[in-house]
Design an enzyme around this catalytic site. Structure first.
Site, PDB file in Angstrom:
ATOM      1  CB  ALA A   1      -0.934   0.001   1.217  1.00 61.37           C
ATOM      2  CE1 TYR A   4       2.467  -9.301 -12.695  1.00 60.89           C
ATOM      3  CE2 TYR A   4       1.311  -9.309 -14.799  1.00 60.89           C
ATOM      4  CZ  TYR A   4       1.440  -8.847 -13.507  1.00 60.89           C
ATOM      5  OH  TYR A   4       0.536  -7.945 -13.008  1.00 60.89           O
TER       6      TYR A   4
END
Length: 336
Positions: A51, A217
């Site tokens: 975050a 990914y």
């Protein structure tokens, strides 16, 4: 020569203006869903991984504005504390300039250290959460690593699969008891449209036979979706929901491992400015799934731009999802 040069300049200028028009007046996706009740998340505790920057920071800012108590789970505590300080200042300034200066329903912001590349760190983080937090209303699995060179986590897993899938898999499982006792509660998983290019190769989950950073990914993002769907099945009847989303193409530092030739960078920057979402725009679906009454009770779904989207068949394969779950339990040490 002069005419040709002028034509080239005009063409470049025209292209730039066209891109700018697309950026501001083109058919952009529902850009912002702001304007929700500032008290919508009052009394709720939200944990967001990663975050301190990008999507995670934008998500934290809006949920704080809505009154949530936000826990930032970040690898680099110093950077997270710096980001938290900036967020507090920004929100305080916004409150002072609001319709009732000095009056703010902005929530509380807490920083905790969490390294998803270390199962030891994940366990320590969860132990601290269970000891100090009486409730957890929303878990947002946001942190991720994108197309890095081949490297391994502390526990010997390929980095992208280890952080994007396994770290969050263990984190979520260890916090399920707290989420259940706090029900109704929500889990939000950030995946990617690039899941479409991934496959789950159970014979080489650690990518030791071959490594393609783009494919790995995509594999980790497909794993996010399969995990979400299997978890939703296991959580039926608990009043804990879990949904997965793609944020679109967003301008963040997630792509720091991608090499862009120096001569191409100006064009890339122009294109990204014109077509990529800002972090605030990209965070809207995470915010929506974490807070909106519209998705109360909805679980196991895939969202983009704040609405449900269809998945490819490989992302809905229940047998693969269950097998991945079983193997992941062993890999992270939940089962011997």
């Amino acid at each position: 020569m002069a005419v040709a040069t002028a034509a080239a300049v005009l063409a470049a200028l025209g292209g730039a203006l066209w891109l700018a028009a697309r950026r501001f007046v083109g058919p952009r996706v529902q850009r912002l869903r702001r304007g929700g009740d500032p008290g919508l998340m009052h009394g709720k505790t939200v944990l967001i991984t990663g975050a301190n920057s990008g999507l995670g920071r934008a998500t934290a800012a809006e949920l704080l504005r809505l009154g949530a108590r936000v826990i930032m789970g970040c690898r680099d505590r110093a950077r997270a504390e710096e980001a938290a300080g900036q967020l507090r200042r920004e929100l305080r300034q916004a409150a002072e300039c609001g319709p009732e200066p000095g009056v703010s329903g902005v929530g509380e912001l807490i920083v905790r250290e969490l390294d998803l590349a270390s199962l030891r760190s994940v366990r320590a983080f969860c132990q601290e959460m269970l000891q100090e937090e009486p409730r957890l209303d929303v878990l947002i699995n946001n942190a991720g690593i994108f197309q890095c060179p081949y490297m391994k986590t502390e526990d010997g897993f390929e980095m992208q699969f280890g952080v994007n899938h396994l770290g969050h898999f263990l984190l979520t499982n260890l916090l399920l008891g707290l989420l259940k006792s706090s029900a109704p509660s929500r889990i939000v998983v950030v995946s990617s449209k690039l899941y479409k290019y991934g496959d789950i190769n159970f014979d080489d989950l650690n990518s030791e036979q071959s490594y393609n950073k783009s494919f790995c990914y995509s594999r980790s993002k497909l794993a996010n979706i399969l995990f979400t769907r299997e978890l939703a099945r296991r959580l039926e009847g608990t009043n804990v929901t879990v949904n997965v989303l793609h944020p679109g193409i967003v301008r963040t530092n997630l792509g720091r491992h991608i090499h862009i030739p120096l001569l191409v960078k100006p064009l890339f920057n122009l294109v990204s400015w014109a077509f990529f979402k800002t972090p605030v725009e990209g965070a809207q679906t995470s915010i929506y799934l974490a807070s909106s009454p519209e998705v109360e009770g909805v679980s196991g779904r895939y969202f983009g731009d704040c609405k449900e989207e269809e998945l490819l068949p490989k992302a809905m394969d229940e047998s693969v999802a269950r097998k991945l779950w079983d193997i992941s339990e062993v890999m992270v040490g939940l089962l011997k």
